[in-house]
Design a protein around this motif. Structure first.
Motif, mmCIF file in Angstrom:
data_model
loop_
_atom_site.group_PDB
_atom_site.id
_atom_site.type_symbol
_atom_site.label_atom_id
_atom_site.label_comp_id
_atom_site.label_asym_id
_atom_site.label_seq_id
_atom_site.Cartn_x
_atom_site.Cartn_y
_atom_site.Cartn_z
ATOM 1 N N SER A 1 50.570 10.377 -13.791
ATOM 2 C CA SER A 1 50.660 11.920 -13.432
ATOM 3 C C SER A 1 50.603 11.799 -11.773
ATOM 4 O O SER A 1 51.470 12.957 -10.907
ATOM 5 C CB SER A 1 49.498 12.653 -13.992
ATOM 6 O OG SER A 1 50.182 12.382 -16.036
ATOM 7 N N GLU A 2 50.435 10.916 -11.482
ATOM 8 C CA GLU A 2 50.090 11.496 -10.077
ATOM 9 C C GLU A 2 50.986 10.717 -9.190
ATOM 10 O O GLU A 2 51.940 11.783 -7.943
ATOM 11 C CB GLU A 2 48.215 10.155 -8.717
ATOM 12 C CG GLU A 2 47.673 11.159 -9.345
ATOM 13 C CD GLU A 2 46.468 10.684 -9.286
ATOM 14 O OE1 GLU A 2 45.325 10.850 -8.173
ATOM 15 O OE2 GLU A 2 45.311 9.319 -8.746
ATOM 16 N N ASN A 3 51.904 9.443 -9.786
ATOM 17 C CA ASN A 3 53.046 9.059 -9.589
ATOM 18 C C ASN A 3 54.359 10.293 -10.395
ATOM 19 O O ASN A 3 54.885 10.651 -8.562
ATOM 20 C CB ASN A 3 53.565 7.545 -9.967
ATOM 21 C CG ASN A 3 52.809 6.492 -9.480
ATOM 22 O OD1 ASN A 3 52.090 6.331 -8.371
ATOM 23 N ND2 ASN A 3 52.749 5.972 -10.599
ATOM 24 N N ARG A 4 54.064 11.063 -10.239
ATOM 25 C CA ARG A 4 54.799 11.998 -11.071
ATOM 26 C C ARG A 4 54.849 13.515 -10.296
ATOM 27 O O ARG A 4 55.593 13.868 -9.464
ATOM 28 C CB ARG A 4 55.023 12.367 -12.617
ATOM 29 C CG ARG A 4 55.508 11.901 -13.539
ATOM 30 C CD ARG A 4 55.742 12.809 -14.743
ATOM 31 N NE ARG A 4 56.207 13.607 -14.618
ATOM 32 C CZ ARG A 4 55.959 15.094 -15.250
ATOM 33 N NH1 ARG A 4 55.128 14.764 -16.185
ATOM 34 N NH2 ARG A 4 56.959 15.639 -15.515
ATOM 35 N N ALA A 5 53.515 13.550 -9.465
ATOM 36 C CA ALA A 5 53.179 14.778 -8.227
ATOM 37 C C ALA A 5 53.725 14.010 -7.211
ATOM 38 O O ALA A 5 54.181 14.882 -6.334
ATOM 39 C CB ALA A 5 51.680 14.495 -8.096
ATOM 40 N N THR A 6 53.263 13.234 -6.836
ATOM 41 C CA THR A 6 53.909 12.719 -5.230
ATOM 42 C C THR A 6 55.653 12.767 -5.876
ATOM 43 O O THR A 6 55.722 13.446 -4.420
ATOM 44 C CB THR A 6 54.085 10.787 -5.419
ATOM 45 O OG1 THR A 6 52.103 10.401 -5.449
ATOM 46 C CG2 THR A 6 54.314 10.333 -3.962
ATOM 47 N N VAL A 7 56.334 12.811 -6.634
ATOM 48 C CA VAL A 7 57.309 13.009 -6.476
ATOM 49 C C VAL A 7 57.826 14.961 -6.736
ATOM 50 O O VAL A 7 58.537 15.222 -5.500
ATOM 51 C CB VAL A 7 58.825 12.271 -7.156
ATOM 52 C CG1 VAL A 7 59.988 11.988 -7.983
ATOM 53 C CG2 VAL A 7 58.430 10.844 -7.590
ATOM 54 N N ILE A 8 57.912 14.995 -7.585
ATOM 55 C CA ILE A 8 57.720 16.957 -7.187
ATOM 56 C C ILE A 8 57.231 17.393 -6.325
ATOM 57 O O ILE A 8 57.673 18.498 -5.893
ATOM 58 C CB ILE A 8 56.567 17.488 -8.510
ATOM 59 C CG1 ILE A 8 57.104 16.246 -10.184
ATOM 60 C CG2 ILE A 8 56.328 18.392 -8.330
ATOM 61 C CD1 ILE A 8 55.640 16.867 -10.411
ATOM 62 N N LEU B 1 47.782 18.024 -7.248
ATOM 63 C CA LEU B 1 48.764 17.981 -8.786
ATOM 64 C C LEU B 1 49.197 17.331 -9.441
ATOM 65 O O LEU B 1 49.733 17.684 -10.599
ATOM 66 C CB LEU B 1 50.235 18.180 -7.784
ATOM 67 C CG LEU B 1 51.334 18.436 -8.187
ATOM 68 C CD1 LEU B 1 51.464 20.103 -8.272
ATOM 69 C CD2 LEU B 1 52.256 18.562 -6.714
ATOM 70 N N GLY B 2 48.708 16.260 -9.704
ATOM 71 C CA GLY B 2 48.239 14.965 -10.707
ATOM 72 C C GLY B 2 47.447 15.516 -11.742
ATOM 73 O O GLY B 2 47.924 15.381 -12.902
ATOM 74 N N VAL C 1 49.847 18.012 -13.318
ATOM 75 C CA VAL C 1 50.734 17.706 -14.518
ATOM 76 C C VAL C 1 50.448 16.565 -15.976
ATOM 77 O O VAL C 1 50.582 16.890 -16.380
ATOM 78 C CB VAL C 1 51.961 16.224 -13.573
ATOM 79 C CG1 VAL C 1 52.288 15.287 -14.410
ATOM 80 C CG2 VAL C 1 52.141 17.149 -12.401
ATOM 81 N N TYR C 2 48.866 16.196 -15.724
ATOM 82 C CA TYR C 2 48.561 15.218 -17.115
ATOM 83 C C TYR C 2 47.806 16.965 -17.784
ATOM 84 O O TYR C 2 48.307 16.573 -18.659
ATOM 85 C CB TYR C 2 47.445 15.233 -16.460
ATOM 86 C CG TYR C 2 46.447 14.276 -17.784
ATOM 87 C CD1 TYR C 2 46.641 13.083 -17.736
ATOM 88 C CD2 TYR C 2 45.612 14.759 -18.143
ATOM 89 C CE1 TYR C 2 46.442 12.182 -18.635
ATOM 90 C CE2 TYR C 2 44.865 14.021 -19.363
ATOM 91 C CZ TYR C 2 45.053 12.924 -19.210
ATOM 92 O OH TYR C 2 44.966 11.883 -20.307
ATOM 93 N N PHE C 3 47.326 17.853 -17.100
ATOM 94 C CA PHE C 3 47.226 19.333 -17.665
ATOM 95 C C PHE C 3 48.453 19.660 -18.623
ATOM 96 O O PHE C 3 48.149 20.241 -19.642
ATOM 97 C CB PHE C 3 46.560 19.909 -17.357
ATOM 98 C CG PHE C 3 46.306 21.110 -18.083
ATOM 99 C CD1 PHE C 3 45.450 21.986 -19.055
ATOM 100 C CD2 PHE C 3 46.919 22.388 -17.810
ATOM 101 C CE1 PHE C 3 45.234 22.805 -19.305
ATOM 102 C CE2 PHE C 3 46.500 23.396 -18.408
ATOM 103 C CZ PHE C 3 45.622 23.389 -19.386
ATOM 104 N N LEU C 4 49.394 19.662 -17.558
ATOM 105 C CA LEU C 4 50.598 19.762 -18.700
ATOM 106 C C LEU C 4 51.124 19.080 -19.384
ATOM 107 O O LEU C 4 51.869 19.685 -20.491
ATOM 108 C CB LEU C 4 51.265 20.390 -16.960
ATOM 109 C CG LEU C 4 52.654 21.336 -17.024
ATOM 110 C CD1 LEU C 4 51.994 22.840 -17.690
ATOM 111 C CD2 LEU C 4 53.370 21.618 -16.377
#
Length: 144
Positions: free
Chosen positions: A15-22, A81-82, A85-88
């Motif tokens: 989720s943190e990796n996705r947050a970095t992109v987002i 944000l990660g 994202v995890y929560f979402l």
């Protein structure tokens, strides 16, 4: 149902990796925050123990993405944000549709994130309070 802490942390790292992109796309970041907030509001009763922390995490992430508050380390905003994202994500270690237990892993991650960034959140709260005081000084009214 036993929580697998390592599995939850592995999902969170993704989720943190996705947050970095987002975070590279302001529109996606704002949409992610808005969607997570909507999910939180819809499930407020199940998030009672972390509700106030979540409100603060939403506020700082929104102010960061909108450029209003950038005095937070990048690693902290990525963690925040990660966590959102995890929560979402409806399908995580304990799927959200599982009655009673569905949000237990989300709450674990949100508390973990909060503890990791608590000093940064204290700085943010001080900044936010100063903004409110400034508005009161400028227009002579009392903020509610």
């Amino acid at each position: 149902m036993k929580m697998n802490r390592q599995k939850i942390l592995d999902f969170f790292r993704k989720s943190e990796n996705r947050a970095t992109v987002i975070l590279k796309d302001k529109s996606k970041a704002n949409t992610t925050i808005k969607d997570a907030l909507g999910k939180a509001v819809s499930n407020k009763g199940q998030l009672d123990g972390v509700w106030e922390k979540m409100v603060l995490l939403f506020a700082v992430s929104k102010d960061y993405v909108n450029g209003n508050y950038t005095e937070i380390p990048k690693r902290s905003i990525v963690a925040i944000l990660g966590g959102l994202v995890y929560f979402l994500s409806p399908i995580d270690v304990v799927p959200d549709f599982v009655p009673v237990l569905g949000f237990i892993d989300d709450i674990f991650i949100l508390n973990l994130v909060y503890r990791q960034v608590v000093k940064d959140l204290e700085n943010y709260k001080a900044w936010k309070d100063a903004q409110i005081e400034y508005i009161e000084d400028v227009d002579g009214s009392t903020a509610t």
